[in-house]
Write a protein that holds these residues in place. Structure first.
Motif, PDB file in Angstrom:
ATOM      1  N   LEU A  70      -3.693   5.667   4.700  1.00 32.43           N
ATOM      2  CA  LEU A  70      -3.377   4.320   3.809  1.00 32.43           C
ATOM      3  C   LEU A  70      -3.757   3.902   2.860  1.00 32.43           C
ATOM      4  O   LEU A  70      -5.216   3.908   2.812  1.00 32.43           O
ATOM      5  CB  LEU A  70      -3.079   3.201   4.458  1.00 32.43           C
ATOM      6  CG  LEU A  70      -2.747   1.721   4.026  1.00 32.43           C
ATOM      7  CD1 LEU A  70      -0.862   1.567   3.756  1.00 32.43           C
ATOM      8  CD2 LEU A  70      -2.706   0.378   5.485  1.00 32.43           C
ATOM      9  N   ARG A  71      -3.712   4.074   1.550  1.00 34.00           N
ATOM     10  CA  ARG A  71      -4.477   3.481   0.228  1.00 34.00           C
ATOM     11  C   ARG A  71      -3.686   2.357  -0.142  1.00 34.00           C
ATOM     12  O   ARG A  71      -2.649   1.958  -0.302  1.00 34.00           O
ATOM     13  CB  ARG A  71      -4.205   4.875  -0.538  1.00 34.00           C
ATOM     14  CG  ARG A  71      -4.844   6.076   0.116  1.00 34.00           C
ATOM     15  CD  ARG A  71      -4.678   7.174  -1.492  1.00 34.00           C
ATOM     16  NE  ARG A  71      -5.885   8.450  -1.123  1.00 34.00           N
ATOM     17  CZ  ARG A  71      -6.345   9.053  -1.587  1.00 34.00           C
ATOM     18  NH1 ARG A  71      -5.358   9.491  -2.676  1.00 34.00           N
ATOM     19  NH2 ARG A  71      -6.836  10.101  -1.418  1.00 34.00           N
ATOM     20  N   ALA A  72      -4.599   1.825  -1.503  1.00 31.74           N
ATOM     21  CA  ALA A  72      -4.429   0.732  -2.409  1.00 31.74           C
ATOM     22  C   ALA A  72      -3.883   1.434  -3.517  1.00 31.74           C
ATOM     23  O   ALA A  72      -3.221   2.202  -3.838  1.00 31.74           O
ATOM     24  CB  ALA A  72      -5.577   0.266  -2.890  1.00 31.74           C
ATOM     25  N   ARG A  73      -2.873   0.360  -3.757  1.00 34.72           N
ATOM     26  CA  ARG A  73      -1.829   0.482  -5.032  1.00 34.72           C
ATOM     27  C   ARG A  73      -2.440   0.364  -6.370  1.00 34.72           C
ATOM     28  O   ARG A  73      -2.657  -0.916  -6.001  1.00 34.72           O
ATOM     29  CB  ARG A  73      -0.127   0.027  -5.112  1.00 34.72           C
ATOM     30  CG  ARG A  73       1.116   0.817  -5.807  1.00 34.72           C
ATOM     31  CD  ARG A  73       2.144  -0.863  -5.290  1.00 34.72           C
ATOM     32  NE  ARG A  73       2.433  -0.928  -4.036  1.00 34.72           N
ATOM     33  CZ  ARG A  73       3.465   0.334  -3.610  1.00 34.72           C
ATOM     34  NH1 ARG A  73       3.260   1.372  -4.284  1.00 34.72           N
ATOM     35  NH2 ARG A  73       3.755   0.041  -2.348  1.00 34.72           N
ATOM     36  N   THR A  77       5.695  -1.229   2.236  1.00 30.15           N
ATOM     37  CA  THR A  77       4.853   0.421   1.838  1.00 30.15           C
ATOM     38  C   THR A  77       5.801   1.339   1.437  1.00 30.15           C
ATOM     39  O   THR A  77       6.437   1.871   2.007  1.00 30.15           O
ATOM     40  CB  THR A  77       3.987   0.707   3.041  1.00 30.15           C
ATOM     41  OG1 THR A  77       3.607  -0.920   3.287  1.00 30.15           O
ATOM     42  CG2 THR A  77       3.277   1.442   3.185  1.00 30.15           C
ATOM     43  N   GLU A 106      -9.135   3.388   0.703  1.00 30.29           N
ATOM     44  CA  GLU A 106      -8.868   3.791   1.435  1.00 30.29           C
ATOM     45  C   GLU A 106      -8.831   4.011   3.175  1.00 30.29           C
ATOM     46  O   GLU A 106     -10.097   4.096   3.417  1.00 30.29           O
ATOM     47  CB  GLU A 106      -8.128   5.260   1.584  1.00 30.29           C
ATOM     48  CG  GLU A 106      -7.319   6.334   2.335  1.00 30.29           C
ATOM     49  CD  GLU A 106      -7.574   7.538   1.680  1.00 30.29           C
ATOM     50  OE1 GLU A 106      -8.088   8.731   2.988  1.00 30.29           O
ATOM     51  OE2 GLU A 106      -7.629   8.226   0.581  1.00 30.29           O
ATOM     52  N   GLY A 135       1.340  -1.264  -0.789  1.00 32.85           N
ATOM     53  CA  GLY A 135       0.449   0.198  -0.190  1.00 32.85           C
ATOM     54  C   GLY A 135       1.014   1.241   0.328  1.00 32.85           C
ATOM     55  O   GLY A 135       2.242   1.581  -0.208  1.00 32.85           O
ATOM     56  N   GLU A 177      -2.326  -3.640  -4.869  1.00 34.46           N
ATOM     57  CA  GLU A 177      -2.440  -4.269  -3.089  1.00 34.46           C
ATOM     58  C   GLU A 177      -3.490  -3.302  -2.557  1.00 34.46           C
ATOM     59  O   GLU A 177      -3.839  -2.564  -2.536  1.00 34.46           O
ATOM     60  CB  GLU A 177      -1.220  -3.681  -2.862  1.00 34.46           C
ATOM     61  CG  GLU A 177       0.199  -3.942  -3.319  1.00 34.46           C
ATOM     62  CD  GLU A 177       2.130  -3.372  -3.112  1.00 34.46           C
ATOM     63  OE1 GLU A 177       2.368  -3.631  -3.209  1.00 34.46           O
ATOM     64  OE2 GLU A 177       1.489  -2.569  -2.688  1.00 34.46           O
ATOM     65  N   ILE A 178      -3.776  -3.984  -1.559  1.00 35.20           N
ATOM     66  CA  ILE A 178      -5.062  -3.371  -0.929  1.00 35.20           C
ATOM     67  C   ILE A 178      -4.310  -2.890   1.362  1.00 35.20           C
ATOM     68  O   ILE A 178      -3.602  -3.386   0.789  1.00 35.20           O
ATOM     69  CB  ILE A 178      -6.242  -4.045  -0.414  1.00 35.20           C
ATOM     70  CG1 ILE A 178      -5.779  -5.440   0.317  1.00 35.20           C
ATOM     71  CG2 ILE A 178      -6.881  -4.655  -2.058  1.00 35.20           C
ATOM     72  CD1 ILE A 178      -7.340  -6.544   0.487  1.00 35.20           C
ATOM     73  N   PRO A 179      -4.998  -2.127   1.633  1.00 35.89           N
ATOM     74  CA  PRO A 179      -4.930  -1.287   2.854  1.00 35.89           C
ATOM     75  C   PRO A 179      -4.876  -2.535   3.700  1.00 35.89           C
ATOM     76  O   PRO A 179      -5.793  -3.847   3.288  1.00 35.89           O
ATOM     77  CB  PRO A 179      -5.902  -0.524   3.094  1.00 35.89           C
ATOM     78  CG  PRO A 179      -6.374   0.039   1.852  1.00 35.89           C
ATOM     79  CD  PRO A 179      -5.996  -0.668   0.681  1.00 35.89           C
ATOM     80  N   TYR A 180      -4.383  -2.933   4.806  1.00 32.20           N
ATOM     81  CA  TYR A 180      -3.269  -3.823   5.595  1.00 32.20           C
ATOM     82  C   TYR A 180      -5.101  -4.430   6.725  1.00 32.20           C
ATOM     83  O   TYR A 180      -5.471  -2.813   6.901  1.00 32.20           O
ATOM     84  CB  TYR A 180      -2.642  -3.525   6.393  1.00 32.20           C
ATOM     85  CG  TYR A 180      -2.633  -4.113   7.706  1.00 32.20           C
ATOM     86  CD1 TYR A 180      -1.930  -5.395   7.631  1.00 32.20           C
ATOM     87  CD2 TYR A 180      -2.838  -3.713   9.428  1.00 32.20           C
ATOM     88  CE1 TYR A 180      -1.769  -6.120   9.101  1.00 32.20           C
ATOM     89  CE2 TYR A 180      -1.644  -4.637  10.172  1.00 32.20           C
ATOM     90  CZ  TYR A 180      -1.713  -5.887   9.981  1.00 32.20           C
ATOM     91  OH  TYR A 180      -0.965  -6.765  10.570  1.00 32.20           O
TER      92      TYR A 180
END
Length: 744
Positions: free
Chosen positions: A248-251, A493, A332, A226, A268-271
């Motif tokens: 935190l945002r997704a990639r 990250t 997000e 992320g 990639e998604i947030p944790y």
């Protein structure tokens, strides 16, 4: 029933106040939750359940590289010996330690189905197997060498460690979350190499500030990657105080699909976000038409994450599409930081980054000292034994004779060769086969080697400087295992900035743009008909209600509601009720006091001028942008004594025509009316009694136009007779002016 309380053993009943009893019991529960369940220890970063799982696995010899054992066996042993709670509680905790999307550095190596990023559960404990990872081995390293204190387990049959030796910065590297009683903790995962670099700096510079440490620790490093878009100053504040949060945002990346079309691919998604739940939410928003820029969402993930977002059209801006998704979905998230940990295993405290690292390096020094003392005692014991062996070797025949002939050989040996109890016991316990290896050279060689090691340990224990150098060397060895060039240690990250978009454009992107007709009734009911409807004669209203006004707008429009209290309220056209029923009262959407009435509703166009007027003939020109309200309470613009705000009209033109209830018409230039943001305004027309009936702004060259009661349009070009200055009384209107004193 009704037999009274059960007496105590001696028959006496002891009265206890309910309040005192509840307070005592609740405090005991709260302390138990804080100390033994929810908060991690600052030294090893573990909660009791995790510590017990790792220790239980250590006792089963499930070392990395060794064999796996059934999870049911591990859970059973931990439950039976250390953790008297439900097996699912223990298994769930163990599963989480094995998930590489939940733990930045997994402590358990799992074999079988341990769940996935979609949010699916792990297989039952009877189907899965586990062993420790290299990280867990580091955390346990030295536990058999008196590195930490042990305490009796829950039933006193064995012992468990109070804390782990912790040769890995587990508290910050893997993070922790937990809710206790009256307090909670939330620590995101970090990069181990960065934490060790910061710790080495802290060892060299004990007075280092948070800003100094942040040169090494860039920010959280989530296992799912992320992009963190928090500002550096905000992160610095969070780490300095121990409280804050990280956005935190997704990639994502834009993927061309040919002929000018594209798709957005989220990799990639947030944790902590379950992928299936995320996609479900997006699909729901699509169905509810809340994502007009998005056409479709597909999950093409295999081992890696690949969520494909298809835009509505090729000319849709990818950044704007993602901005609208970041606002509405878990693409997000905000991960909170609350570094509430047990300091020294006893005191719950919110610590800063520096304090957290200080707790860990101090613990590492303490472990080094304890292990060194333990080793020193072992060496001294062995040196004593070797001294006895040497005497036995040099006098072997005499020793054998004493052992064969004496009834009690031990005191005789001790007296004959001046041996200690330990030495005599070691000689007597020696096996015959050992005689073969009992060579003087071997004994002296081992003696010299141990003496040298003993000398080194004594120097280490007497020099704090040497201790810190040794701790630093150990940290350096750990860093090599998790450096940036290793697969596990590479930062996942990254950091970025949120792309700056016009808020209006983003909000507009959240609503599908469609034409509507806004209808407001006399009693203040509002509804939005689909499309631009010209004929409203078929509309039905409640009871004796009737049409007050209507106008064409779009679902993305804003509406300005002007009320008799001089306030403007703002509504989103997309939130208006549909046109199938009678609509809803406007009062449900705004905080309008009971005695106030709605004067007018008009679509917000931006940058135009409005003329607002009170009943007594006062008013001023206001910029439409200054009338926008951010809350349901609205924005006070026109100052009024009672509920007597009467009119709001667009100030399009150069001349004002105003008519009073006394049927006097006055025409004067618009530039005589001041432009204000808020206030009571200036007098526009003077009355002996009564007030203002109607007002209009027009262009003088086009003449004054009105509509009479039978619907005919009238225009008067020569207005010299009614021209005057602002605040004059005016004259009777031209022939043909409606009796209702309205311009129509």
């Amino acid at each position: 029933m009704g037999e009274g309380p059960i007496p105590t053993d001696d028959g006496a009943i002891e009265p206890i106040g309910l309040k005192a009893a509840l307070e005592e019991r609740y405090l005991a529960y709260a302390l138990s939750t804080i100390m033994h369940r929810a908060l991690p220890d600052a030294r090893d970063g573990l909660k009791p359940v995790h510590r017990r799982i790792l220790y239980g696995m250590r006792l089963l010899r499930l070392d990395p590289g060794g064999g796996f054992r059934k999870s049911a066996k591990i859970v059973g042993d931990v439950m039976g010996s250390f953790h008297p709670h439900g097996n699912m509680a223990i298994y769930d905790a163990m599963v989480r330690l094995a998930q590489d999307f939940a733990q930045r550095y997994p402590l358990v190596d799992g074999q079988g189905n341990f769940g996935n990023i979609d949010g699916d559960n792990a297989a039952a404990e009877r189907y899965t197997e586990a062993r420790l990872t290299e990280v867990a081995r580091l955390i346990l390293d030295g536990i058999d060498e008196d590195a930490v204190d042990f305490r009796p387990n829950y039933d006193g049959t064995t012992e468990e460690p109070v804390v782990m030796p912790g040769a890995f910065p587990n508290l910050l590297a893997n993070g922790s979350t937990g809710i206790a009683v009256g307090m909670a903790t939330s620590i995101p995962p970090h990069n181990a190499a960065e934490l060790i670099d910061a710790s080495l700096h802290l060892i060299e510079n004990p007075q280092a500030t948070t800003d100094d440490l942040l040169k090494f620790v860039k920010g959280p490093d989530f296992p799912t990657g992320g992009v963190i878009i928090e500002s550096p100053s905000s992160m610095a504040d969070a780490y300095a105080t121990g409280r804050g949060g990280f956005r935190l945002r997704a990639r994502w990346e834009k993927e061309d699909t040919g002929r000018g079309t594209y798709v957005v691919v989220v990799t990639e998604i947030p944790y902590g976000v379950a992928k299936s739940r995320l996609i479900e939410k997006m699909a729901d928003l699509l169905n509810e038409k809340k994502l007009p820029l998005l056409a479709d969402v597909r999950d093409e993930s295999a081992e890696d994450v690949r969520v494909v977002l298809e835009p509505r059209a090729r000319n849709v801006d990818a950044d704007l599409l993602m901005e609208s998704l970041f606002r509405l979905t878990e693409l997000e998230v905000r991960f909170p930081l609350n570094m509430n940990v047990l300091v020294g295993g006893l005191v719950p405290k919110v610590v800063s980054l520096g304090e957290a690292l200080r707790e860990w390096v101090d613990h590492r020094r303490e472990v080094l000292l304890r292990r060194s003392r333990h080793r020193l005692a072992e060496i001294e014991h062995r040196l004593e034994v070797l001294g006895g062996y040497l005497i036995a070797y040099l006098n072997l025949d005499e020793v054998i004779r004493i052992i064969r002939e004496e009834d009690e050989p031990k005191p005789v040996l001790m007296a004959r060769f001046e041996l200690s109890d330990v030495q005599a016991e070691a000689i007597l316990n020696m096996r015959l086969r050992s005689l073969r290896r009992l060579e003087e050279f071997e004994i002296r060689k081992e003696h010299d080697k141990l003496s040298k090691e003993k000398d080194g340990l004594e120097k280490l224990l007497s020099s704090e400087d040497k201790q810190w150098k040794t701790v630093a060397r150990q940290l350096g060895d750990t860093r090599k295992m998790f450096g940036p060039d290793t697969a596990l240690g590479r930062r996942r990250t990254t950091f970025g900035e949120a792309s700056v978009h016009n808020v209006g454009a983003v909000i507009e992107a959240l609503v599908e743009r469609e034409p509507i007709t806004v209808v407001v009734s006399e009693k203040g009911w509002v509804r939005a008909l689909k499309g631009h409807v010209a004929d409203l004669s078929t509309l039905v209203f409640k009871g004796d209600d009737a049409l007050k006004l209507s106008f064409h707008a779009e679902t993305t429009s804003k509406l300005l509601v002007f009320a008799s209290n001089g306030r403007f309220y703002t509504l989103d056209a997309s939130k208006l009720p549909g046109g199938r029923g009678h609509g809803e009262p406007l009062r449900l959407s705004i905080d309008l006091e009971q005695e106030a009435d709605i004067v007018d509703v008009l679509p917000y166009q931006g940058a135009r001028k409005l003329l607002v007027v009170a009943k007594e003939g006062r008013g001023f020109v206001v910029n439409e942008d200054d009338c926008l309200a951010n809350t349901r309470k609205g924005k006070q613009v026109l100052g009024v004594d009672a509920q007597d705000a009467t009119k709001v009209v667009p100030a399009n033109g150069d001349t004002v025509a105003v008519i009073g209830e006394n049927r006097k018409l006055l025409i004067f230039p618009l530039n005589q009316v001041p432009e204000m943001v808020r206030g009571r305004g200036v007098r526009l027309q003077r009355y002996k009694d009564g007030g203002l009936s109607d007002i209009k702004v027009f262009t003088l060259a086009d003449g004054l136009t009105w509509t009479d009661t039978s619907g005919r349009n009238w225009t008067v070009a020569d207005l010299t007779e009614w021209k005057g200055d602002r605040a004059s009384a005016g004259r009777l209107p031209p022939k043909g002016f409606p009796r209702n004193n309205r311009f129509g």
